[in-house]
Design a protein around this motif. Structure first.
Motif, PDB file in Angstrom:
ATOM      1  N   SER A 161       0.824  -1.213  -0.021  1.00  0.00           N
ATOM      2  CA  SER A 161      -0.051  -0.116  -0.118  1.00  0.00           C
ATOM      3  C   SER A 161       0.729   1.120  -0.039  1.00  0.00           C
ATOM      4  N   ASP A 162       0.398   2.266  -0.681  1.00  0.00           N
ATOM      5  CA  ASP A 162       1.305   3.387  -0.875  1.00  0.00           C
ATOM      6  C   ASP A 162       0.223   4.378  -1.895  1.00  0.00           C
ATOM      7  N   ALA A 163       0.609   5.715  -1.588  1.00  0.00           N
ATOM      8  CA  ALA A 163      -0.277   6.744  -2.164  1.00  0.00           C
ATOM      9  C   ALA A 163       0.048   6.316  -3.688  1.00  0.00           C
ATOM     10  N   HIS A 164       1.262   6.568  -4.144  1.00  0.00           N
ATOM     11  CA  HIS A 164       1.688   6.257  -5.372  1.00  0.00           C
ATOM     12  C   HIS A 164       2.697   5.366  -5.944  1.00  0.00           C
ATOM     13  N   ALA A 218      -3.723   1.912  -3.543  1.00  0.00           N
ATOM     14  CA  ALA A 218      -3.029   3.192  -3.861  1.00  0.00           C
ATOM     15  C   ALA A 218      -4.000   4.379  -4.052  1.00  0.00           C
ATOM     16  N   CYS A 219      -3.783   5.480  -3.899  1.00  0.00           N
ATOM     17  CA  CYS A 219      -4.450   6.733  -4.405  1.00  0.00           C
ATOM     18  C   CYS A 219      -4.705   6.665  -6.093  1.00  0.00           C
ATOM     19  N   SER A 220      -3.633   6.383  -6.457  1.00  0.00           N
ATOM     20  CA  SER A 220      -3.280   6.408  -8.219  1.00  0.00           C
ATOM     21  C   SER A 220      -2.284   5.446  -8.397  1.00  0.00           C
ATOM     22  N   SER A 243      -8.106   4.430  -4.168  1.00  0.00           N
ATOM     23  CA  SER A 243      -8.693   5.420  -3.152  1.00  0.00           C
ATOM     24  C   SER A 243      -8.382   6.855  -3.691  1.00  0.00           C
ATOM     25  N   PRO A 244      -8.763   7.251  -4.693  1.00  0.00           N
ATOM     26  CA  PRO A 244      -8.516   8.508  -5.502  1.00  0.00           C
ATOM     27  C   PRO A 244      -8.744   9.818  -4.489  1.00  0.00           C
ATOM     28  N   LEU A 275      -3.225   7.455   3.540  1.00  0.00           N
ATOM     29  CA  LEU A 275      -3.119   6.057   3.156  1.00  0.00           C
ATOM     30  C   LEU A 275      -1.770   5.595   3.603  1.00  0.00           C
ATOM     31  N   PRO A 276      -1.977   4.369   4.172  1.00  0.00           N
ATOM     32  CA  PRO A 276      -0.681   3.770   4.735  1.00  0.00           C
ATOM     33  C   PRO A 276       0.304   3.294   3.744  1.00  0.00           C
ATOM     34  N   SER A 277       1.602   3.518   4.047  1.00  0.00           N
ATOM     35  CA  SER A 277       2.785   3.179   2.970  1.00  0.00           C
ATOM     36  C   SER A 277       3.319   2.063   3.773  1.00  0.00           C
ATOM     37  N   ALA A 278       3.071   0.724   3.049  1.00  0.00           N
ATOM     38  CA  ALA A 278       3.439  -0.592   3.950  1.00  0.00           C
ATOM     39  C   ALA A 278       3.454  -1.524   3.032  1.00  0.00           C
ATOM     40  N   LEU A 279       4.353  -2.608   3.472  1.00  0.00           N
ATOM     41  CA  LEU A 279       4.074  -3.881   2.741  1.00  0.00           C
ATOM     42  C   LEU A 279       3.776  -4.867   4.007  1.00  0.00           C
ATOM     43  N   TRP A 280       2.840  -5.611   3.924  1.00  0.00           N
ATOM     44  CA  TRP A 280       2.261  -6.538   4.950  1.00  0.00           C
ATOM     45  C   TRP A 280       2.305  -7.920   4.419  1.00  0.00           C
ATOM     46  N   SER A 281       2.977  -8.872   5.362  1.00  0.00           N
ATOM     47  CA  SER A 281       2.469 -10.519   4.965  1.00  0.00           C
ATOM     48  C   SER A 281       2.036 -10.801   6.275  1.00  0.00           C
TER      49      SER A 281
END
Length: 173
Positions: free
Chosen positions: A48-51, A80-82, A109-110, A117-123
């Motif tokens: 997850s990240d904005a861009h 992402a936002c975009s 999620s524009p 928006l979370p900036s993440a890598l999840w596992s």
């Protein structure tokens, strides 16, 4: 709490736990996480990240690791936002995404504020969470409470604050 379907915590010896700072460090953590996912057979990855502007998604080694990781029964989710920067900056990843569309869910999620928006890598095994994307400061770890909290946050964004986005193909006339 390990069974045959859940990788043990031992293979995470290569992934750090704790604070990180700096764009290069962040990018290397993403590379290492994807390589570890391929090596250890993680069942799910959620990014997850904005861009995704400064993620190393288009790098040959990252896409090769994703190719090694991908197979039936795996799940990859993006939020992402975009996706404009992904399309513009990460051509190898976009091609990989098209090939593996059946295991990939992309949400956007524009209307979201890029910093919300979370900036993440999840596992299920390990997480990376940039708390300050502008300065590339964040935390990593495999602690259960950290993984559960981030997963709940990401799922809330998917459920109530996003819609499908980033189709694998564009149909036109």
């Amino acid at each position: 709490m390990t069974d045959a379907a859940t990788p043990s915590a031992e293979p995470l010896r290569d992934l750090p736990s704790g604070r990180f700072s700096g764009r290069e460090t962040f990018q290397q953590l993403v590379r290492d996480a994807i390589a570890t996912a391929a090596r250890d057979g993680w069942q799910e990855i959620f990014i997850s990240d904005a861009h995704f502007h400064d993620w190393p998604l288009g790098e040959r080694a990252v896409v090769e690791a994703l190719q090694d990781w991908a197979r039936s029964g795996r799940r990859f989710t993006m939020l992402a936002c975009s996706y404009d920067d992904v399309i513009r900056r990460h051509a190898r990843f976009v091609r990989w995404r098209g090939t593996w569309d059946h295991i990939i869910t992309c949400r956007r999620s524009p209307a979201a504020d890029a910093l919300d928006l979370p900036s993440a890598l999840w596992s299920p095994q390990w997480v990376l969470h940039r708390l300050d994307p502008e300065r590339c400061v964040g935390v990593t770890g495999s602690e259960a409470d950290r993984r559960v909290l981030l997963h709940e946050t990401l799922n809330e964004w998917v459920r109530s604050k996003s819609a499908p986005g980033f189709p694998s193909t564009t149909l036109g006339l």
